[in-house]
Scaffold this active site. Sequence first.
Site, PDB file in Angstrom:
ATOM      1  N   ALA A  74       0.867  -1.172   0.094  1.00  0.00           N
ATOM      2  CA  ALA A  74       0.041   0.101   0.078  1.00  0.00           C
ATOM      3  C   ALA A  74       0.887   1.360  -0.084  1.00  0.00           C
ATOM      4  O   ALA A  74       1.861   1.282   0.827  1.00  0.00           O
ATOM      5  CB  ALA A  74      -1.030   0.097   1.181  1.00  0.00           C
ATOM      6  N   GLU A 107      -2.946 -12.486  -3.782  1.00  0.00           N
ATOM      7  CA  GLU A 107      -4.196 -12.464  -4.174  1.00  0.00           C
ATOM      8  C   GLU A 107      -4.718 -11.172  -4.486  1.00  0.00           C
ATOM      9  O   GLU A 107      -4.038 -10.077  -3.763  1.00  0.00           O
ATOM     10  CB  GLU A 107      -5.337 -13.079  -3.157  1.00  0.00           C
ATOM     11  N   ASN A 112      -9.129  -4.211  -9.177  1.00  0.00           N
ATOM     12  CA  ASN A 112      -7.983  -3.267  -8.738  1.00  0.00           C
ATOM     13  C   ASN A 112      -6.901  -3.260  -9.881  1.00  0.00           C
ATOM     14  O   ASN A 112      -5.731  -3.878  -9.824  1.00  0.00           O
ATOM     15  CB  ASN A 112      -7.329  -4.026  -7.644  1.00  0.00           C
ATOM     16  N   TYR A 119       1.756  -5.552 -10.197  1.00  0.00           N
ATOM     17  CA  TYR A 119       2.278  -6.776 -10.378  1.00  0.00           C
ATOM     18  C   TYR A 119       2.785  -7.278 -11.547  1.00  0.00           C
ATOM     19  O   TYR A 119       3.607  -7.881 -11.589  1.00  0.00           O
ATOM     20  CB  TYR A 119       1.182  -7.621  -9.614  1.00  0.00           C
TER      21      TYR A 119
HETATM   22  C1  LIG Z   1      -1.622  -0.396  -6.050  1.00  0.00           C
HETATM   23  C2  LIG Z   1      -0.502   0.646  -5.375  1.00  0.00           C
HETATM   24  C3  LIG Z   1       0.231   0.084  -4.185  1.00  0.00           C
HETATM   25  C4  LIG Z   1       0.296   1.354  -6.338  1.00  0.00           C
HETATM   26  O1  LIG Z   1       1.081   2.095  -5.750  1.00  0.00           O
HETATM   27  P1  LIG Z   1       2.028   3.356  -6.297  1.00  0.00           P
HETATM   28  O2  LIG Z   1       3.072   3.634  -5.592  1.00  0.00           O
HETATM   29  O3  LIG Z   1       1.152   4.435  -6.972  1.00  0.00           O
HETATM   30  O4  LIG Z   1       2.418   2.337  -7.776  1.00  0.00           O
HETATM   31  P2  LIG Z   1       3.759   2.769  -8.687  1.00  0.00           P
HETATM   32  O5  LIG Z   1       3.849   4.118  -8.894  1.00  0.00           O
HETATM   33  O6  LIG Z   1       5.145   2.295  -8.157  1.00  0.00           O
HETATM   34  O7  LIG Z   1       3.500   2.246 -10.077  1.00  0.00           O
HETATM   35  C5  LIG Z   1       4.277   1.007 -10.545  1.00  0.00           C
HETATM   36  C6  LIG Z   1       3.498   0.530 -11.773  1.00  0.00           C
HETATM   37  O8  LIG Z   1       2.194   0.109 -11.435  1.00  0.00           O
HETATM   38  C7  LIG Z   1       1.419   0.397 -12.394  1.00  0.00           C
HETATM   39  N1  LIG Z   1       0.259   1.153 -11.946  1.00  0.00           N
HETATM   40  C8  LIG Z   1       0.328   2.062 -10.904  1.00  0.00           C
HETATM   41  N2  LIG Z   1      -0.897   2.861 -10.744  1.00  0.00           N
HETATM   42  C9  LIG Z   1      -1.654   2.348 -11.823  1.00  0.00           C
HETATM   43  C10 LIG Z   1      -2.957   2.610 -12.156  1.00  0.00           C
HETATM   44  N3  LIG Z   1      -3.684   3.600 -11.261  1.00  0.00           N
HETATM   45  N4  LIG Z   1      -3.501   1.887 -13.169  1.00  0.00           N
HETATM   46  C11 LIG Z   1      -2.775   1.023 -13.773  1.00  0.00           C
HETATM   47  N5  LIG Z   1      -1.507   0.727 -13.582  1.00  0.00           N
HETATM   48  C12 LIG Z   1      -1.022   1.402 -12.420  1.00  0.00           C
HETATM   49  C13 LIG Z   1       2.129   1.078 -13.386  1.00  0.00           C
HETATM   50  O9  LIG Z   1       2.518  -0.211 -14.435  1.00  0.00           O
HETATM   51  C14 LIG Z   1       3.190   1.693 -12.780  1.00  0.00           C
HETATM   52  O10 LIG Z   1       4.202   1.783 -13.638  1.00  0.00           O
HETATM   53  P3  LIG Z   1       4.505   3.004 -14.556  1.00  0.00           P
HETATM   54  O11 LIG Z   1       4.127   4.289 -14.038  1.00  0.00           O
HETATM   55  O12 LIG Z   1       5.869   3.056 -14.999  1.00  0.00           O
HETATM   56  O13 LIG Z   1       3.541   2.889 -15.725  1.00  0.00           O
HETATM   57  C15 LIG Z   1      -1.371   1.861  -4.751  1.00  0.00           C
HETATM   58  O14 LIG Z   1      -2.515   2.268  -5.897  1.00  0.00           O
HETATM   59  C16 LIG Z   1      -2.395   1.554  -3.380  1.00  0.00           C
HETATM   60  O15 LIG Z   1      -2.050   1.634  -2.504  1.00  0.00           O
HETATM   61  N6  LIG Z   1      -3.735   1.103  -3.644  1.00  0.00           N
HETATM   62  C17 LIG Z   1      -4.326   0.598  -2.583  1.00  0.00           C
HETATM   63  C18 LIG Z   1      -4.025  -0.499  -1.890  1.00  0.00           C
HETATM   64  C19 LIG Z   1      -3.980  -1.781  -2.669  1.00  0.00           C
HETATM   65  O16 LIG Z   1      -5.026  -1.897  -3.347  1.00  0.00           O
HETATM   66  N7  LIG Z   1      -2.950  -2.539  -2.665  1.00  0.00           N
HETATM   67  C20 LIG Z   1      -2.848  -3.645  -3.377  1.00  0.00           C
HETATM   68  C21 LIG Z   1      -3.651  -4.845  -2.486  1.00  0.00           C
HETATM   69  S1  LIG Z   1      -3.847  -6.530  -3.443  1.00  0.00           S
END
Ligand SMILES: CC(C)(COP(=O)(O)OP(=O)(O)OC[C@H]1O[C@@H](n2cnc3c(N)ncnc32)[C@H](O)[C@@H]1OP(=O)(O)O)[C@@H](O)C(=O)NCCC(=O)NCCS
Length: 149
Positions: A74, A107, A112, A119
């Site tokens: 997260a 999972e 999402n 991933y």
């Molecule tokens: C999922 C989560 C952890 C991503 O965190 P983040 O720091 O914003 O992600 P990053 O900036 O490291 O993104 C890395 C890659 O992930 C993918 N990605 C990130 N956000 C994305 C979005 N909104 N839609 C599609 N792909 C996405 C992209 O491939 C991205 O690479 P790029 O920017 O070069 O295209 C964040 O959105 C989050 O905390 N969500 C809520 C909690 C959650 O759902 N956790 C997962 C539980 S299974």
Amino acid sequence: MADLIIRKAGEEDATAIWELEKACFEDPWSLDSISFELRENPHALYLLATEEDEAVGYMGIWCLLDEGQVTNVAVHPAHRGKHIAQRILEDMIRITTSGGIKHHTLEVRPSNAAAIGLYEKMGFKTEGRRKKYYQNNGEDALIMWRHEE
Ligand SMILES: CC(C)(COP(=O)(O)OP(=O)(O)OC[C@H]1O[C@@H](n2cnc3c(N)ncnc32)[C@H](O)[C@@H]1OP(=O)(O)O)[C@@H](O)C(=O)NCCC(=O)NCCS
């Protein structure tokens, strides 16, 4: 951009991780569960990412034999889109693979897209589905795996 520090989380980080949980999930883990993980679960490893002493993201994993089960990833909504999650995952996989983990699994909700995108970018592939896995809304879970060479 502020420097990002990623380090192993300890029991003293439980409240910071709980605050991130509440900001990031509809069904957050309880503070008790997080404290247990950090204090007592010998198979658990948690990484915390901070910027200027502010907790901005975290990740947890359970390591059993040669398998790593991701428990959570997260990043605080105000800090998304800066590759923080990617950097945490990269650090975690470096640590776990050097400790003998050959397969990583997790999972994720099919809805999402951000997490699935993250991933997939990190080499995980969908290999299965658990029906009605999430208790809060009955959503299925995709089961994703990453296998080291
Ligand atoms: C999922 C989560 C952890 C991503 O965190 P983040 O720091 O914003 O992600 P990053 O900036 O490291 O993104 C890395 C890659 O992930 C993918 N990605 C990130 N956000 C994305 C979005 N909104 N839609 C599609 N792909 C996405 C992209 O491939 C991205 O690479 P790029 O920017 O070069 O295209 C964040 O959105 C989050 O905390 N969500 C809520 C909690 C959650 O759902 N956790 C997962 C539980 S299974």
